[in-house]
Each structure stands twice: as C-alpha cells, then as structure tokens.
Motif scaffolding. Sequence first.
Motif, PDB file in Angstrom:
ATOM      1  N   ASN A 182      -4.526   4.879  -2.098  1.00 51.30           N
ATOM      2  CA  ASN A 182      -5.702   5.467  -1.445  1.00 51.30           C
ATOM      3  C   ASN A 182      -6.291   6.585  -2.297  1.00 51.30           C
ATOM      4  O   ASN A 182      -5.572   7.450  -2.780  1.00 51.30           O
ATOM      5  N   GLU A 224      -8.037   1.989  -3.092  1.00 50.83           N
ATOM      6  CA  GLU A 224      -8.703   1.865  -1.792  1.00 50.83           C
ATOM      7  C   GLU A 224      -9.582   3.090  -1.575  1.00 50.83           C
ATOM      8  O   GLU A 224      -9.103   4.220  -1.583  1.00 50.83           O
ATOM      9  N   LYS A 264     -11.427  -4.274   3.185  1.00 51.80           N
ATOM     10  CA  LYS A 264     -10.289  -4.117   4.066  1.00 51.80           C
ATOM     11  C   LYS A 264     -10.826  -3.815   5.468  1.00 51.80           C
ATOM     12  O   LYS A 264     -11.344  -2.714   5.712  1.00 51.80           O
ATOM     13  N   ASP A 292     -11.937   0.507   1.950  1.00 53.00           N
ATOM     14  CA  ASP A 292     -11.023   0.728   3.069  1.00 53.00           C
ATOM     15  C   ASP A 292     -11.828   1.003   4.346  1.00 53.00           C
ATOM     16  O   ASP A 292     -12.970   1.452   4.276  1.00 53.00           O
ATOM     17  N   GLU A 339       0.863  -1.178   0.000  1.00 52.97           N
ATOM     18  CA  GLU A 339       0.000   0.000   0.000  1.00 52.97           C
ATOM     19  C   GLU A 339       0.901   1.229   0.000  1.00 52.97           C
ATOM     20  O   GLU A 339       1.833   1.323   0.802  1.00 52.97           O
TER      21      GLU A 339
HETATM   22 CA    CA Z   1      -5.805   2.535   2.941  1.00 48.36          CA
END
Ligand code: CA
Length: 279
Positions: free
Chosen positions: A117, A149, A200, A179, A58
């Motif tokens: 993200n 995400e 997630k 997320d 990530e």
């Molecule tokens: Ca994240």
Amino acid sequence: AKEQGRDNFQFYTQELTNSAFERILLETSLRRALDEEDLVLYYQPQISLANGRIIGAEALIRWNHPDMGLIAPNRFIPLAEESGLIVPIGNWVLRTACEQARYWLDIGLPLEKIAVNISGIQVLRGDISKAIKRALNYSRLDPCNLELEITESTLMHEGGQAIASLESLRTLGVELAIDDFGTGYSSLSYLKRLPIDKLKIDRSFINDAATDPNDEAIIRAIIAMGHSLQLKIVAEGVETQQQSEFLQSLGCDVVQGYYYGRPMPAAEFARLFSPVSDD
Ligand code: CA
Ligand code: C2E
Ligand code: CA
Ligand code: CA
C-alpha cells in the motif's frame, strides 16, 4: 441552559486537550517504533480464481507496541500521514516487503506478487520512484513481482499530477492497482488515461453483494468495465464461499479475504503457501 453550555464547552476543550496531548505522545512513540523496529508487516493471501492457488500477498502494517500490543494501521497511519512520518515508514514497508518476497522466492515459493500500500503523501512529498528503486535494488526483487496499491481517493486528489507520477512508477516495471475502487468518483475517461494494471473492488460492495442487488450490479459493472479496459480485477473482503462463487461466476480474477486467510505473520504465510504440506 447556560450551565449546560458551560458543561459542553468544558467537555469539548478537555477532549481537544486530550487528543492534542495524545497526538504528541503517539507521534513521539511512532517515531521510536520505527527506530526500534516495533513495526511489523502481516501478509494476507491473494488467490487466483482461475486455479484456486495463492499467487501473492498484500503486506499490511501493524505496530507491535510494547505495552498495548498490536495496533491496527487505521489507528496510526492517518497520524503518520499528517506528521510526514509516513515517508520513512512507507520506505521501511517497501524495503521489508521486497526483502520478504525475495526470501520466499529464494526458498522456492511460487510467489507472483507482493502488494504494498502506498499513501498519497508518499507520492506527493516523498521521492516514491527513488524509494521503490532502492527497495528493489536492495532486495534484488524483480520489479514485475511488486505491485503498488494506490487508493482511488489519492488519485482523485492529485488530479493530473497523478498520471505523471504513475507513469514514472510504471516505467520501473512494477504493477499498479487502484485500491478501494468504487468509493471515489473516477470517470471512465479518467480511468482510461491511467497507466494501471488492476482494479481492486472495495470490500463494502463485496460485503452486501448477496443481499443488495445494487451492490451486485455495481460489481458486475466494475468487472465488465475493467476487463474491457484490459485490467485485472481483484475483490477484497471476501468472507464467504457464496461471495467467492458469485465473484467467480462474474469472471473476477483474484480474491482476497478472511474466507481464504486473515493477514498473518510472515512465517505463518510461508507455511500456508508452501507447496509441500507439513502435517
Ligand atoms: Ca490495500
Ligand atoms: P486496505 O488496503 O483496504 O486493506 C484491506 C483491509 O481489509 C486490511 O485491514 C485487511 O485486514 C482487511 N480485510 C481483509 N480481508 C477482510 C475480510 O474478509 N473482511 C474484513 N472485514 N476485512 C478484511 P488492515 O490490515 O487493518 O488495514 C487497514 C488499512 O490500513 C488498509 O486498508 C490500508 O489502507 C492501510 N494500510 C495497511 N498497511 C499499510 C501500509 O503499509 N502503508 C499504508 N500507507 N497504508 C497501509
Ligand atoms: Ca482496499
Ligand atoms: Ca480501505
């Protein structure tokens, strides 16, 4: 009492003045940071529980401030979102993460996913599909290597619009993960309609799973529900072996957390990830 009221008032205004002033300063220097390339991405490994191998990373942004050092994203992303700066910053993140992943693949690292993200503001105000297409073209990264995400709260705020936005992203061939899952209020029927690949689980549940039977039950439920909807499950914030074993016993697919590695600079990640150990 009057005296006290006055003091409170003074304190309050002073704080407001300070924060307004600080915001302007911060916004100006954040803009400059983007121009002068003082923003940097750190990478945190994601591990498959099926084989214990790193399968991806990530990308997490930091601001490398010339005087203050590394600044955490929670301290400037909200301002970037309010000011709209998150759109150019987000584009920079996409491009940089895709280029980094392309480079790692080119040098032979078996990277499957780079997770990025995405802020709700990018989806609402920026042309996110175009930005993603551009980052993929520019880096020559295969869309299947990119995972986006998006927080559950973003999706809830956007309501029905979110589904259309996600559909258009998904046609590009990228993967979509929700997320911070479990912190919003997605209903099952809503979840079923979302064109997503992964959930997630928010780290707050992982934190207390060993001591709080409610959190344990929530994790079990999310994994069972996610799997029945053909979604992969990622757990974030895994800090101990005990948490890792617990998640494995429940059939969680991917884990991420300090137990496996903190977010780190790209060069460090490459060393950790490299199939050939260099001792
Ligand atoms: Ca994240
Ligand atoms: P997030 O997406 O939920 O990212 C996970 C955060 O948890 C990261 O904090 C990571 O360093 C931290 N973390 C990872 N493993 C552990 C663990 O085992 N224990 C604990 N206590 N924490 C762990 P970080 O890097 O400070 O990022 C905070 C948030 O800032 C992110 O939360 C994300 O919402 C946002 N953010 C970071 N990079 C970007 C970006 O490029 N774009 C946007 N829009 N937001 C970003
Ligand atoms: Ca998260
Ligand atoms: Ca979070």
